[in-house]
Each structure stands twice: as structure tokens, then as C-alpha cells.
Design a protein around this motif. Structure first.
Motif: not given
Length: 376
Positions: A253-256, A261-266, A303-315, A321-325
Motif C-alpha cells: 500500500e502507498h501512503a498517497i 488497474g492503470n489509474n491512480l487516485y489521491c 475530482m480532477f483528471r490528469m491524463r497520462g499520469k497513471g500507470v502504463k499497462s504491462v500488457r 490517468d491520475l484522479l485527484c479528489k
């Protein structure tokens, strides 16, 4: 580190009937049989794994031992039943003889068992999982004995043909009118015996050793992903193929950030004045800080979406994207002057609450109407 569960290998439940087990085995045996997959080492290894599972789960005594004690209950090195080593044709006889171009294969000699598959549980940080890395793993395992090259016989000598079964691996025991064929008690079904065992492995052909492997972890892996390293499991018996090593990934687990999936939330805290007046705030990403523009009159929870700031799919090449609340933070430890300014500000809203706080007024109007309806 362990073999795969036999029920998992055949794709059946623990309450499966013998008929269901046989049906599953026939399907998988046809799929992986070496005659259908010439030169395919992976198919050959899968076939042996399926065969071993079938032999255990269709033998009532071995199945009972396996259900109670797992692999340890049927490990021949621990006094269990172990792998019978029967050939594919021996199991089905004429059922598939026509398909694969032959019936029973002669001999009955027990084949040296393929090495066990191993599992290594690897825990990664979110940053490591997202960006990928090379990792050195220290694996305790069984490796082929170097002095005897895995044969079990002392250097300069070699295993000899068993004099009891004459290399067949099986002997016939006559009981009255019946002749029972069983594994040779002298060579234990191998057809060969070691008269002069290796001093290092004592005739086993394998020794315990820890080896270090450099494993490349691809970018984008997540909890539950598994990396297969072919031939890096335990060494097989007497020169048989080695098993595979499966690296099982789990991400801490991450502190932030939270990952889906490929999206991150904070969640990003903002002040009351910043939410009301707007402006820019710094937002953390896995690549460093970036600025996020906050519009005026932003409500907490937006919620604000920052496109392309998430995780690159391994497949694939897709990047999440990074979704900031944004969460408005109530100021604390106010001094008297700050409290006074807030009271003055609150006084300026008197009589204009619907203009400045439409949600709050709508809520209280709804509550008022609810009690009026309740009392009418």
C-alpha cells in the motif's frame, strides 16, 4: 515454494468425482501430449504435471493422503505414495492409441521425475511496480549434483541395469491364480541401480543449494501478476528436466496513491480561500510534482483528471490517468484576529445565504418540507 495444487492442475474442484477427474485428464492429456507437440518442452512439462495429478487423484489412498497433508503426503522422499510414472498409453490403453499412432509403450520402467515448480513471493513498492526494475532473488532449491552430473553415481562409474527386473522397472508377483505386476523392490521402478553412489549427493543426483537469479520485472505489474522463469525450479531426478520458477508479485500500500488497474487516485487538501477564489496547487505524481489549476467556487470532493499520469499497462501501451479528489480543509489553531475576520465574513453573508450557499439552503429547505409533510 511448492508444486501447483493437483486440483488446480486439472481444473476441477476438491469435490470432483473420479469420472470428472478422468474427463479433465483426458482433455488436458490430449492437449499437451508430446506426440501432438513434438519438440515443445513446455507442453511436455505440462503433460507430466497433468499426469502426476491424475495418478494421485484417482488412487483412493494417495488422494486421501494428499487431501490431508498436501504434497508432503504423497512425496516418495517422505514416505508417501509419490508419482507412479505410468506412461500415457498405460493409463488409457486403447482409448487414445489410434489418435497418437500406437498403443502401450513397452517396458513399464519408471521415468525420472521432472523437477518441482517453485514459487517466490516478491513484494514491491508502488514505484517499483509502476516503473519496473531488475531484481536479484536468492532461491533455495535442489540443483543437479556437479560431481556426478545428476546421475547419482560416483564420478567414473555409472548406474547399472537392475538384476531383479532386468531393466524393466517392474516385476510380476504371482498370488494363486493371479499375477500382479508391481514396481521392482530393488530399483524402485527405475530399472537401474547405483552400486557406487556419489559422495556428495549420496546417490540422489541432486543437492540443496541457494542460487541467485537476476529477474527483470516489467513496468506496470500489479498484485496477483505472476512471472514464469522456465527451467529455474528444482532440478529433475537423474537428469530429468527442471521445473519452473513462478515469481508471485504483490504491491505494498502507498501512503498517497491508491491504484485501480492503470489509474491512480489521491486526495489533495486545499484551503477554504483557495477553493473559493481559485488558483493553482501542487499535486504529487510518481514522476514528480505538477501544478493543478483550481477553478473558483470549487466544492470539496470534486475530482480532477490528469491524463497520462497513471500507470502504463504491462500488457499494452495504454497509460492510465491520475484522479485527484480535492478535499477542503477547515483551518485550525486560529488566533483572535483570524477568528474576528471570519465572523465579519460570516456577517456579510446574512440574508444572502441562498446566493452564496445554494446546496446548504436547498438541504435545509428540504428538511423543513419533510417535517411539514410529516406533521400534516
Amino acid at each position: 515454494m511448492s508444486k501447483r495444487d493437483f486440483y488446480e492442475v486439472l481444473g476441477v474442484g476438491r469435490d470432483a468425482s473420479e469420472r470428472e477427474v478422468k474427463k479433465a485428464y483426458k482433455r488436458l492429456a490430449m492437449k499437451f501430449h508430446p506426440d501432438r507437440n513434438p519438440g515443445d518442452k513446455e507442453a511436455e512439462a505440462n503433460f507430466k504435471e497433468v499426469k502426476e495429478a491424475y495418478e494421485i487423484l484417482t488412487d483412493s489412498d494417495k488422494k486421501a493422503a494428499y487431501d490431508q497433508f498436501g504434497h508432503a503426503g504423497v512425496d516418495p522422499n517422505r514416505g508417501g505414495g509419490g508419482q507412479g510414472g505410468a506412461d500415457f498409453g498405460d493409463v488409457f490403453g486403447d482409448v487414445f492409441g489410434d489418435i497418437f499412432g500406437g498403443g502401450r509403450r513397452g517396458g513399464g520402467q519408471r521415468q525420472a521425475a521432472r523437477g518441482s515448480d517453485l514459487r517466490y513471493n516478491l513484494e514491491l513498492s508502488l514505484e517499483e511496480a509502476v516503473k519496473g526494475l531488475s531484481k536479484e532473488l536468492r532461491i533455495p532449491t535442489l540443483v543437479a549434483c556437479e560431481p556426478c552430473s545428476g546421475s547419482g553415481a560416483k564420478k567414473g562409474s555409472s548406474p547399472t541395469t537392475c538384476g531383479t527386473c532386468h531393466g524393466q522397472g517392474q516385476v510380476q508377483m504371482r498370488q494363486g491364480f493371479f499375477a500382479v505386476q508391481q514396481a521392482c523392490p530393488t530399483c524402485h521402478g527405475r530399472g537401474k541401480i547405483i552400486k557406487d553412489p556419489c559422495n556428495k549427493c549420496h546417490g540422489e543426483g541432486r543437492v540443496e543449494k541457494s542460487k541467485t537469479l537476476a529477474v527483470k520485472i516489467p513496468a506496470g505489474v500489479d498484485t496477483g501478476d505472476r512471472i514464469r522463469l522456465t527451467g529455474e525450479g528444482e532440478a529433475g531426478e537423474f537428469g530429468a528436466p527442471a521445473g519452473d520458477l513462478y515469481v508471485q508479485v504483490s504491491v505494498r500500500e502507498h501512503a498517497i496513491f491508491q491504484r485501480d488497474g492503470n489509474n491512480l487516485y489521491c486526495e489533495v487538501p486545499i484551503s477554504f480561500s483557495k477553493a473559493a477564489l481559485g488558483g493553482e496547487i501542487e499535486v504529487p505524481t510518481l514522476d514528480g510534482k505538477v501544478n493543478l489549476k483550481i477553478p473558483t467556487e470549487t466544492q470539496t470532493g470534486r475530482m480532477f483528471r490528469m491524463r497520462g499520469k497513471g500507470v502504463k499497462s504491462v500488457r499494452s501501451h495504454a497509460v492510465g490517468d491520475l484522479l485527484c479528489k480535492v478535499v477542503m480543509e477547515t483551518p485550525v489553531n486560529l488566533n483572535e484576529r483570524q477568528k474576528e475576520l471570519l465572523r465579519e465574513f460570516e456577517d456579510t453573508l446574512t440574508g444572502e445565504s441562498k446566493k452564496h450557499s445554494p446546496k446548504a439552503d436547498g438541504f435545509f429547505d428540504g428538511v423543513k418540507k419533510f417535517f411539514q409533510d410529516l406533521n400534516s
